[in-house]
Scaffold this motif. Sequence first.
Motif, PDB file in Angstrom:
ATOM      1  N   LYS A  19       0.830  -1.208   0.000  1.00 38.99           N
ATOM      2  CA  LYS A  19       0.000   0.000   0.000  1.00 38.99           C
ATOM      3  C   LYS A  19       0.864   1.258   0.000  1.00 38.99           C
ATOM      4  O   LYS A  19       0.527   2.260  -0.638  1.00 38.99           O
ATOM      5  CB  LYS A  19      -0.912  -0.006   1.228  1.00 38.99           C
ATOM      6  N   ALA A  28       1.722   4.712  -2.885  1.00 35.69           N
ATOM      7  CA  ALA A  28       1.529   6.028  -2.274  1.00 35.69           C
ATOM      8  C   ALA A  28       2.814   6.844  -2.364  1.00 35.69           C
ATOM      9  O   ALA A  28       2.795   8.043  -2.673  1.00 35.69           O
ATOM     10  CB  ALA A  28       1.096   5.879  -0.819  1.00 35.69           C
ATOM     11  N   ARG A  40       1.079   6.979  -7.063  1.00 33.63           N
ATOM     12  CA  ARG A  40       0.149   6.252  -7.921  1.00 33.63           C
ATOM     13  C   ARG A  40      -1.097   5.773  -7.193  1.00 33.63           C
ATOM     14  O   ARG A  40      -2.029   5.302  -7.838  1.00 33.63           O
ATOM     15  CB  ARG A  40       0.854   5.036  -8.549  1.00 33.63           C
ATOM     16  N   ALA A  41      -1.116   5.836  -5.867  1.00 24.25           N
ATOM     17  CA  ALA A  41      -2.215   5.233  -5.115  1.00 24.25           C
ATOM     18  C   ALA A  41      -3.296   6.245  -4.787  1.00 24.25           C
ATOM     19  O   ALA A  41      -3.017   7.429  -4.571  1.00 24.25           O
ATOM     20  CB  ALA A  41      -1.695   4.622  -3.817  1.00 24.25           C
ATOM     21  N   ALA A  42      -4.515   5.746  -4.744  1.00 19.76           N
ATOM     22  CA  ALA A  42      -5.590   6.554  -4.174  1.00 19.76           C
ATOM     23  C   ALA A  42      -5.300   6.766  -2.699  1.00 19.76           C
ATOM     24  O   ALA A  42      -4.775   5.876  -2.011  1.00 19.76           O
ATOM     25  CB  ALA A  42      -6.926   5.849  -4.360  1.00 19.76           C
ATOM     26  N   GLU A  43      -5.613   7.941  -2.176  1.00 13.27           N
ATOM     27  CA  GLU A  43      -5.301   8.265  -0.785  1.00 13.27           C
ATOM     28  C   GLU A  43      -5.915   7.256   0.174  1.00 13.27           C
ATOM     29  O   GLU A  43      -5.327   6.897   1.171  1.00 13.27           O
ATOM     30  CB  GLU A  43      -5.803   9.675  -0.453  1.00 13.27           C
ATOM     31  N   GLY A  44      -7.085   6.774  -0.126  1.00 11.58           N
ATOM     32  CA  GLY A  44      -7.758   5.854   0.774  1.00 11.58           C
ATOM     33  C   GLY A  44      -7.057   4.526   0.949  1.00 11.58           C
ATOM     34  O   GLY A  44      -7.278   3.833   1.938  1.00 11.58           O
ATOM     35  N   LEU A  45      -6.204   4.140  -0.013  1.00  9.58           N
ATOM     36  CA  LEU A  45      -5.523   2.859   0.099  1.00  9.58           C
ATOM     37  C   LEU A  45      -4.645   2.815   1.336  1.00  9.58           C
ATOM     38  O   LEU A  45      -4.650   1.829   2.079  1.00  9.58           O
ATOM     39  CB  LEU A  45      -4.680   2.595  -1.159  1.00  9.58           C
ATOM     40  N   ASN A  51      -8.321  -0.029 -10.422  1.00 11.86           N
ATOM     41  CA  ASN A  51      -8.280   1.409 -10.715  1.00 11.86           C
ATOM     42  C   ASN A  51      -8.608   2.229  -9.477  1.00 11.86           C
ATOM     43  O   ASN A  51      -8.059   3.320  -9.275  1.00 11.86           O
ATOM     44  CB  ASN A  51      -9.255   1.741 -11.840  1.00 11.86           C
ATOM     45  N   ARG A  52      -9.486   1.707  -8.636  1.00 13.14           N
ATOM     46  CA  ARG A  52      -9.860   2.432  -7.420  1.00 13.14           C
ATOM     47  C   ARG A  52      -8.689   2.511  -6.438  1.00 13.14           C
ATOM     48  O   ARG A  52      -8.554   3.471  -5.691  1.00 13.14           O
ATOM     49  CB  ARG A  52     -11.057   1.730  -6.761  1.00 13.14           C
ATOM     50  N   LEU A  53      -7.811   1.495  -6.468  1.00 12.32           N
ATOM     51  CA  LEU A  53      -6.713   1.456  -5.514  1.00 12.32           C
ATOM     52  C   LEU A  53      -5.442   2.111  -6.039  1.00 12.32           C
ATOM     53  O   LEU A  53      -4.780   2.866  -5.337  1.00 12.32           O
ATOM     54  CB  LEU A  53      -6.391   0.002  -5.135  1.00 12.32           C
ATOM     55  N   GLY A  76      -4.952   3.187  -9.603  1.00 13.11           N
ATOM     56  CA  GLY A  76      -5.027   3.972 -10.831  1.00 13.11           C
ATOM     57  C   GLY A  76      -4.598   3.204 -12.065  1.00 13.11           C
ATOM     58  O   GLY A  76      -4.580   1.982 -12.104  1.00 13.11           O
TER      59      GLY A  76
END
Length: 535
Positions: free
Chosen positions: A320, A324, A328-333, A520-522, A524
């Motif tokens: 995770k 980040a 490349r990561a969604a902030e929520g990951l 893609n949600r995690l 991108g």
Amino acid sequence: MSATTTTTITPVLIVGSGPTGLTLACDLARHSVAVRIIDKSPDFPRSSRAKGPNARSLEVLADLGVADRVLAAGSAPLPMRKYRDGLPVADADPHEASDPAPDTPYGRPRLIAQWALEEILRDRLAEYGVHVELGAEAIALTQHADSVDVALADGRSITARYVVGCDGAHSPVRKMLGVTFEGSTAEEQTMVCGDVEVDGLDRGFWHQWFDEDGAVMLCPIPGTRSGWWFQASPETDGAGNPVPPSLESFRRLLARHARLPGDRLSRAELLSTYRGNERMADRYRVGRVLLAGDAAHVHSIAGGMGMNTGIQDAFNLGWKLAPAATGRAAEGLLDTYEEERLPVAARTLGIAAERLRATLDAIKEPGGGLDSAMTAETTGLGIGYRWSPLARDTRRGTHSPAGAALGPRAGDRAPDATCRDAATGAPTRMFDVFAGPHFTLLGFGPGTADALRAAEAEHGGRLRAFGVDTGERQGLSDPTGRARTTYGITDDALVLIRPDNHVGLIAPADDGRAVGEYLNRLVGTAPATGATPAV
């Protein structure tokens, strides 16, 4: 930071080079993340206190490519010989029924000195060109919108995108963050510990002497000719305070509880006093700084889950933090690290406390010993994250079905299974397919072929797709049906395995769209196949 700043920014700085920090560093390095790891000690410690990885940690170490080295350097867990009044009264092997199985290749833990495990992990890390920086003590943190400045005691500073405190139960990083460490200290659980040499004891047993007013335990240290772990109830002074550990004190304790001549014990070193603590951080993350291992949780030593929980923290965090740190990561990951591991720590505290109570009750009777601390719960194999937002099952709603079917549910540990290479017929383990810093998409049955091709075309840089009995030459075959049975698959289905080898998503065979949406949600859009992420 100012637009004119030219300071070099390290993607991830790890503070603390014990098993937790080293596991995280190895995982990040294999994700092609530039990582630095520092430790305030001037030399690498020779601590032997932690007695080795449990079954789940061995799976983690296998994925990192070092399990064979750990197995070679350590030994199988030893049977425990219990004594009363200096005489043996019972032998017990708490792991005798824990043989390897098709879904669990490491049925038993491994005895290995902590310093030896750390040496193996440092060697692995060096293969990525990363080395522990000794004599570097972090004394202050300053967070910015996109980085953290870490001041060192020698006047230097390091700027990093993220910082992870793996710096132990007294974690300076945790204290700098102002994170509370709620819990209690049980003085009645105080023990004195050290590495000693003992003459005349059978190294085929973990010896345990218990009586009404104390105990001595001696376990041989693998890789040494005469080294032993020494643990005992401490002597007390006239005021009832524990006497500091020493060679002389250890000799008196051996004579008192084991009824053995004290001079059979020599060379006591790495002495320490252990006080039972049950504490947990209220947060695992403050902005760009995270906590792992003993910096986040400590508990009773019963069951041997301390180091293992830290190793497993690191394996959950690594995949995770890597995207980040590279943007490349969604902030929520990254938020899911705390969401998943904090409840595990709370549960582990409860298990350790319950195992301690069971052990203290057991040793009141002749034949009781530390085997009472070992249960299926202490293997780590049952740890999963069914409550996590990363656990999805599109066969019946957005989360794992409530009904318990055979096989893992979304969020559970992905089990091993033996298949065959569809082209060559060679045996192939699922764990070998999973190994590495990537997602794995399993497609059971011919109905998944199109979804597998589409997923690999779109996400091939971070995903490997394997069909199981899809009818194509590429992929895996399951002639005995064991893999299907292990995974509880009846109708054709897709199973997405996270890089930490937990089931992320289960979907119908024709729902390849769910795989793309999940990834893609995690993380991108995927890089091109074979591309190295920018750092």
